[in-house]
Design an enzyme around this catalytic site. Sequence first.
Site, PDB file in Angstrom:
ATOM      1  N   ASP A 253       0.861  -1.182   0.000  1.00 36.15           N
ATOM      2  CA  ASP A 253       0.000   0.000   0.000  1.00 36.15           C
ATOM      3  C   ASP A 253       0.897   1.231   0.000  1.00 36.15           C
ATOM      4  OD1 ASP A 253      -1.751   2.087   0.468  1.00 36.15           O
ATOM      5  OD2 ASP A 253      -2.822   1.079   2.095  1.00 36.15           O
ATOM      6  N   LYS A 267       3.425   6.641 -12.685  1.00 36.28           N
ATOM      7  CA  LYS A 267       2.911   6.927 -14.029  1.00 36.28           C
ATOM      8  C   LYS A 267       1.385   6.839 -14.021  1.00 36.28           C
ATOM      9  CE  LYS A 267       3.731   4.038 -17.507  1.00 36.28           C
ATOM     10  NZ  LYS A 267       2.416   3.621 -18.032  1.00 36.28           N
ATOM     11  N   HIS A 271      -3.301  11.352 -10.464  1.00 36.19           N
ATOM     12  CA  HIS A 271      -4.532  12.052 -10.842  1.00 36.19           C
ATOM     13  C   HIS A 271      -5.787  11.350 -10.331  1.00 36.19           C
ATOM     14  CE1 HIS A 271      -5.295   9.885 -14.980  1.00 36.19           C
ATOM     15  NE2 HIS A 271      -4.940   9.048 -14.041  1.00 36.19           N
TER      16      HIS A 271
END
Length: 366
Positions: A253, A267, A271
């Site tokens: 995690d 990558k 967002h």
Amino acid sequence: MAAQASSIIVPTDAELLQAQADLWQNSLCYLKSMALKCAAELGIPTAIYRLGGAASLADLIAALSLPQAKLPFLGRLMRLLASSGAFAVVGSTDEAVYSLTPLSYLLVDGIAGDSNHMDHAPFLLTVTSTHYIDLAMDLADWFKKEDKTPPFDHKHGASLFEDSMERTDPGFHKMSKLGLLVHDNFGTNIGVRDYQFVFQGVKSVTDCCYHGDGTTGKAIAMAFPQIKVTVLDLPQEIRKIPADGVVNYVGGDMFKSIPPAQMVTLKMVLHHWSDEDCVKILANCKKAIPSKEDGGKVVIADIILDPASGPVMFETHLLMDVCMMLMKGGRQRDLNDWRDLILKAGFSDYKLLKNFGARGVLEIYP
């Protein structure tokens, strides 16, 4: 107190007539995405590819086993898609021959010999599904609610990409996960090749994934065999990846800890998350790397909002921003937003590298 309105300039007759046309265009532009969805579901890009790269309407009717009576309607659909750049067209409407463009090339199901090709149909069919469209239909109602729970969770009682969605709708969950993999993994080999300088002198890398399949980590390991590569993802995702003896796969995690390495990569991960969550993730990245003097750094590949990217690319970024608002509660960020996150997480400096398609690449230092 309401802001004082400036004096209103009444539009001219010509401006109002143009505005009506603009309103029509903005009101009906959803038909472009629905037409593209239709083309993917019918298999039109794949049919054109298998017909040698060009096909008439009659060729498509035959190849797709569509009723002959639908030929004129197919012509109208293809005319719209050609006008938006999904296909190229030569000839008149009745005798037109359609060929693939780079956009429709992405929707071909299987291209032998092209290692960079990925069928993007799962992404298209996910974002044009009723699971997504219904959220946009109810957006005004969501704005009236007090809490910030993502509209997707409100509507479906489950979270996108998570086990709760798999229990609720296994078919959609499978397609959306395939769409996520295409979204995240496409261009990985191109990126590793174009950004070789980022890996110079690096001895170890930890790639932090979010519901991934290890594609980026494997690409780094293949391109730079001298680098020790670790892939971190959720335990349930790591269990799906077969051991290859090349990459070290770790279930964990990223909100708790990140396997130490000289460089950590993120990558198309951040967002998905709120600013507060991003700061937590980046702070753990900082703990995982050595000092800047010892080559420690974090590389972020993600969307960077920038009007200077051009009207089409900037609109794409803004659409992706609202999409994240609807689906996951995350957002797209401009360079100032990224700088704030980087500094709040305790990093001292950053550098914006060249853009990579719709994404930007940031190198940040402890």
